[in-house]
Design a protein around this motif. Structure first.
Motif, mmCIF file in Angstrom:
data_model
loop_
_atom_site.group_PDB
_atom_site.id
_atom_site.type_symbol
_atom_site.label_atom_id
_atom_site.label_comp_id
_atom_site.label_asym_id
_atom_site.label_seq_id
_atom_site.Cartn_x
_atom_site.Cartn_y
_atom_site.Cartn_z
ATOM 1 N N TYR C 258 26.546 80.411 10.069
ATOM 2 C CA TYR C 258 26.953 81.790 10.378
ATOM 3 C C TYR C 258 27.891 82.324 9.299
ATOM 4 O O TYR C 258 27.838 83.488 8.916
ATOM 5 N N ASP C 298 30.259 86.126 18.701
ATOM 6 C CA ASP C 298 29.421 85.060 18.138
ATOM 7 C C ASP C 298 30.290 83.933 17.585
ATOM 8 O O ASP C 298 30.033 82.749 17.838
ATOM 9 N N GLU D 211 21.474 84.372 18.019
ATOM 10 C CA GLU D 211 22.300 85.566 17.937
ATOM 11 C C GLU D 211 21.429 86.830 17.896
ATOM 12 O O GLU D 211 21.793 87.861 18.472
#
Lengths: 314, 314, 314, 314
Positions: C258, C298, D211
């Motif tokens: 991420y 997230d 996500e």
């Protein structure tokens, strides 16, 4: 074919005009107009023709159209001049196919520019190893070195390695900027015996033709609405009259400069060719630029001034 | 300062010469030589000077050197002409710092080209919002639109939005290719009352100056070894004698073309300026190209031919 | 200085954390927060620190700020670890200046990535010849090879030539994609005795760390909100427990992935560091991305899952 | 055809696997192996197939081969799933030709990525106007937004304009980085009623699938050696079990990451597919990467660890 096809070689020289591809106003391939265009180029003194270059809108044709166009031109040329075909392609399979078809139809050789993804020397060398294999060892090919358009920088050392490794690389279409030192370096390598001779024809619309000829270029492989400029400059140069070569060049330069505008240039060239009767329609296939009224006025004014200046030189 | 600093405005026009930055043969900033250069530019008719542009080797100077050079030039100009400073920078902090220093020293405004990472319209608009903030609302700025070098395409619509949003955007340094239609579009927006007036000065070494003036450009902001070309072409144009403007332009074009070679051009320009006594040394800071003997021969020959042709025009 | 500054060498190894640069919410350099950050990195096991990398927002600092930051960090580190300074710059003058200042302040070496304009092997070699000269033969330097960001492809052969020509090139920050074969090739050249040893530290947020260590990398020079990941993976690898190295790596991978998002990544990293108390504000200098509420959700979710998974591994 | 061809629509959702193109070890199109591949994908739960994407080596096929492959796949699928065909092309003529042939053969729609030359918003909008015309208003098309590969940045505003102007734009293949905010922005525009619904399928090998689904994506259109990952993650997500979705995702992530290496990735994917019996040969057409023994070891180790972790989850 009733004539013997000419083959490109390391001794090939002269003016190979990068041909436009004529379209009808509706955007269809205009083969009848192509006959007139071929004759126009040859009558202006072209030594050879090069089809399906970047300025030939090659990417806008289907594979079948490309072959049809090559076939038509080769038949019309009928052995009067060698015909080179641009076969640059995103993949080797399509390159192989168009090359084989073109050579079968009577082309003299093919031309390949590198894809814009190449960066390092090794990547370029590997790519041209693939090219040499795809076109076949019997097919002479022209290496097109045009960093301004491709983004790929090919050093003189890499060019010399490609020449050394692939006997069928017989010519460089040189349009690096600044490129005069590259012509000098390649000719020096040849003079020193460290590299075999290849033909070096220059591009960029001939914008540096006088200086390039003095550095050892063998001619030009590029386009311009007045291809006779390149022919006449070369003749004066060959006759040892460098000043006259430059006088002629200078007379054409204002229009040549205007035609060299990235993006707009081909529309200018086709407009001039249509004005001169070489093609029936100045249409570009979409996507492509269209000249505004002001652009057209510019071009006509430049043509008038050019005519007056050539008159004064004759 | 004993003189009143001039401020760039939307009415600014004329020839703002993009100044070279003189270095000693050892590569040090040559401030004494800068005096002669400033006088040379102003004596040839420059309306203004622009420092630290791409052709001013701006990226090769330290922050301190940049300020020292601006200070020296502004003092030498002594109010005779507005001085614009290129403050393009990878970050806003450095841009803010050089802008503040330059304006304090008496500059008339600053110029900013976009970083090559920008792509979408929004990214460009956001970037110039940051620029307007970094330079401050009191500082007039020039938007440099030079896609061939930056890779950033700024449409006419985006330029008009930047002009609308930021009152301190007073000028466009236009060097898009093809760019004539952009000049026309911007002037049409102004004529239609949908956009306020800004100055449009052209770049690219003036290679399209006659046509650009006819489309409504207010002058040029670019460099050339013979800046009087731009001054004289503008005068003839202003006097309504477009043919003479083009005759003059055409006389300089062969050398201008040679000087416009990407990569090599600045070395040519500095060589010419050194030949003409405007700077003491043609040295570029490394990394930079060096002219070969053959390049120098080319330049001298072009200068000789140019002199003959100008003689014939006088 | 009361401590002996460490010098980077070809034997340097371990985890050199690419440090973020802390800013206050107003965008000012936050030197007090820097103390906590330095301690945080060293307490998590960093072998060294690398300042002013791409992820250190180097281009957003003025020259003076850069030096102030280096000075502050070196003082805080106080000899506990070597400090490398990124000195990549558009020009050699600025590079020379920051290098000299950094080494005077006690840095262990500098790091330089190539400018995105470089293409051919010769251009890259010439550039690093200029680098070696600019930083000085006494200054050890790290070659940063990060084509995804710079667009410059440096082949293994070119790296080996740079190493051969410049004794002060002591380390490669490797972040080519795909790059595992490059690590193998460089180690093979060293094993064959055709090249001297250099340190190879890997980048890309450590996204390929287990595999890279197995190919012979000496560690990592990159950033991540949890730098202890790299330290712990290296320790398990050094202990011969490749499975545990991968178990640990896998636990961190979802967040590392991420954080590796181009554009957004640094905002994620600073958010994590702020959450962990390493910096006071997650602020990036403009222009820079800002996390949305959904992005923050997230990240927190990934941190929670990561904590659970590490718990299960301990 | 004995089955009714499915048409892509704005309601289409699920996992459209980007299919590889199988070649024999000699590099010939391997149509028999294609049957097994199609069945493999459908048995693993693929909702649809997408042929001739970037990872389908589309540019390496001739025009005739492309059509032959589409024909073969559509026949094998035999109405079990919609088949989308990538028709990105340097020119509209080739795009038009492949689109017409594909739709005639029974494809559900086509997919088009922008050419890397596009920069400004207007250029992108003009290009997709040309696309909409070339594919025809009856042909549903997918807009592929993949800036990391194409270099073209398409803002949310531009996507919404394309959707508004061209009713046949029914789906976005989203693989911008960072792209989560783009999914959010597009869904917000739809929720606000300012834009009609389109399908949003995500790419990048599914590296952000959990996500992205939470932000409103309808599924994935990408490839991976274990396409069941995407199917299973989607199912868990659809069942409201986000934690299980992430557990499954995390199990596959180490290999997915390895497969996402630019340049090498497709060789990894084909190796895995060959290992699993989905294709007979892992051959890529030249030019293409070849896995080293060390690469193969990496892949096998990752597959073993993945198997153990999935076992633990079941």
């Amino acid at each position: 074919m009733s004539f013997e096809p000419q083959r490109l070689s390391a001794q090939s020289a002269g003016v190979f005009v990068i041909s436009v591809t004529p379209f009808t106003p509706e955007g269809e391939l205009d083969l009848p107009s192509t006959d007139a265009l071929v004759d126009f180029y040859l009558e202006r003194g072209a030594t050879g023709l090069t089809l399906l270059g970047m300025m030939g809108e090659a990417v806008k044709l289907t594979a079948a159209e490309s072959q049809r166009f090559v076939d038509h031109v080769v038949r019309r040329v009928a052995g009067r001049a060698p015909v080179v075909v641009g076969v640059s392609s995103a993949g080797f399979a399509a390159m192989r196919e168009l090359t084989a078809a073109s050579m079968d139809l009577g082309a003299a050789g093919v031309m390949i520019a590198p894809p814009s993804s190449l960066r390092s020397d090794d990547q370029i060398l590997n790519y041209y190893a693939g090219v040499a294999d795809a076109v076949g060892s019997d097919t002479p090919f022209v290496l097109q070195d045009f960093p301004l358009s491709t983004g790929v920088v090919i050093s003189s050392a890499v060019i010399l390695k490609i020449v050394e490794r692939h006997a069928n690389c017989v010519m460089l279409k040189h349009e690096d900027w600044p490129g005069l030192s590259k012509v000098s370096a390649l000719r020096a390598a040849q003079a020193a015996g460290t590299s075999r001779r290849i033909g070096i024809l220059v591009g960029n619309g001939g914008m540096f033709l006088p200086e390039e000829l003095e550095r050892g270029a063998d001619g030009a492989m590029t386009g311009f609405g007045f291809p006779e400029m390149m022919v006449d400059v070369m003749r004066a140069h060959a006759a040892g009259d460098g000043e006259r070569a430059r006088d002629l060049f200078d007379a054409y330069l204002p229009l040549a400069r205007y035609e060299q505008q990235p993006g707009l240039g081909l529309a200018v060239r086709k407009h001039v060719l249509a004005q001169r009767g070489a093609i029936r329609s100045a249409t570009l296939r979409t996507p492509g630029p269209v000249l505004s009224a002001a652009d057209v006025d510019d071009v006509h004014r430049l043509m008038q001034r050019q005519a007056r200046r050539l008159e004064a030189l004759s």
